[in-house]
Write an enzyme that holds these catalytic residues in place. Sequence first.
Site, PDB file in Angstrom:
ATOM      1  N   PHE A   1       0.835  -1.199   0.000  1.00  0.00           N
ATOM      2  CA  PHE A   1       0.000   0.000   0.000  1.00  0.00           C
ATOM      3  C   PHE A   1       0.879   1.263   0.000  1.00  0.00           C
ATOM      4  CE2 PHE A   1      -2.331   3.253   2.530  1.00  0.00           C
ATOM      5  CZ  PHE A   1      -3.331   3.508   1.605  1.00  0.00           C
ATOM      6  N   GLN A   2       0.635   2.147  -0.939  1.00  0.00           N
ATOM      7  CA  GLN A   2       1.354   3.407  -1.103  1.00  0.00           C
ATOM      8  C   GLN A   2       2.867   3.205  -1.284  1.00  0.00           C
ATOM      9  OE1 GLN A   2       0.125   6.178   2.035  1.00  0.00           O
ATOM     10  NE2 GLN A   2      -1.544   6.877   0.698  1.00  0.00           N
TER      11      GLN A   2
ATOM     12  N   MET B   1      -0.264  32.188 -23.527  1.00  0.00           N
ATOM     13  CA  MET B   1       0.940  31.808 -24.266  1.00  0.00           C
ATOM     14  C   MET B   1       0.648  30.706 -25.273  1.00  0.00           C
ATOM     15  SD  MET B   1       4.049  32.670 -24.772  1.00  0.00           S
ATOM     16  CE  MET B   1       4.952  33.416 -23.407  1.00  0.00           C
TER      17      MET B   1
END
Length: 553
Positions: free
Chosen positions: A111-112, A468
Amino acid sequence: MEITVAEALVRCLEQENVNLIFGYPGGAILPVYDALYNSTIKHVLTRHEQGAVHAADGYARVTGKVGVCLATSGPGATNLVTGIANAYMDSVPMVVITGQVPVSQIGTDAFQEVDITGITLPVTKHNFLIKDPKQLPQVVRKAFHIAATGRPGPVLIDLPKDVAQAKIKFAYPKNIHLPGYKPTYKGHPAMINQASKVIMESKRPVIYAGGGVRISNAAPELKELAETISAPVTHTLMGLGCFPGDHPLFLGMLGMHGTRYANQAVTECDCLITVGARFDDRVVANIEGFAPDAKIIHIDIDPAEISKNVQASLPIVGDVKQVLEKLLQLLKKRKNAEWTARVQALKKEYPLDYSMDGALKPQFVIEKLCESTGGDAVVVTDVGQHQMWTAQYYKFKEPRSFISSGGLGTMGFGLPAAIGAQMGASGQKVILITGDGSIQMTLQELGTAMEQELPLKIFVMNNRQLGMVRQQQEYYCEKRYIAVDFRFDLDFAALARVYGMAGYTVETAEQLVDILPEVLASPGPVMVNCLIGGKENVLPMVLAGSNINEAID
């Protein structure tokens, strides 16, 4: 007595005289946050990890110190990547600390979990994954040394959670051993001597100065060089502020949106003294036509930049300040009346100019800001048309007074960078000039600015479009405009008031002039929504493939 690695990390930061960290907590970095609880280091909670890394960047640019930011593993770490790349491109000293899953879980898609050292390998000066708890003090010492020395840049330390919780006997190393890392500071004496001869023999010298002048604190030497040999000075975007903008020898910025007189002077020069610049593509549109008659002296601390884009006639690897000090000892003061007169004639022939017809002009806003502050402010910009107008029309007087994203061109940089700059330049007036496109990318950091009670002055150049990009579509896509108009027009003044700051909307020059003294004198934060025309272009402009003296205006 043993302490946790997380506690050791905080002590290491204290030993490096870190007093400010920007960050966002999470599970994997939690031990470090717990260790910060009893530290004197101030932590600034941003609203997004990208805000944290840009704030650390702005702090580093304005102070010259190493910026520090913290994030957790997984998305916390990946949210830092744009800011790390931004700092890498602009040579900003930074130490980034990320949490990581426990060592036993690395490579399991926990996880993560992400391989943040692998992800950031191309955009960091160096990075570390700490698996041995005893390595922590030595790694931190190395990280700060690498980040701040030679050509500065970001260094990442990835700290697994179980390593952070392990205990070690703490001792901060006084010395470090980096056998493969030895930056060259002193330029080769023979090359410096040869450069002095080339300079003294030249009749039309021009100094081309970049961000390396700011990094090495060489602005006094740059000014002395210009005045000694009567050479005009032109700058890259990153070099602005390193030479007084009101000096008679100042040419402004060169390149794609540089002044026509700077580009013409470079084209005509017979000696181009390049100081801490890298000949990037925004400066050198067409290599074959760039300074065709010049002997090019290239001074840079990074040997990889020498002759990378433009072949140097005379390369000098070394710290800009140290090289200029030695070079000045060999030069004799001289006047170059004919060349000086030619440069002044170019300034009169090709002045920066704009029409006051129609809507409020962004160039006028920036000129009035410069006039009202006397050039005595730290100006931060985002990226887009407003960035170029600021570079053209604000006359910077001091180094580290212009903070902008150069190499990466990161929209969203401005607001969090201004927060970091204001916290680093306490007591100074900090002005953010941004666009309606850029500010909406990190708009949530208004909450951070209010929480930290920062007196930022924010001017939004609001043309209800991506100006731009629209300009590029006008010139390169035969005016086939797509995905550039904001059909929902955000009321930035009202939004400012929602965040608790003063908000104004101006759409005429008279309205701006009336409120500007009140805005700049306000002790609190203010946002000014400047309604500018949607068809205004940044001019001059060197089209792709053209020589820099072939700009359109």
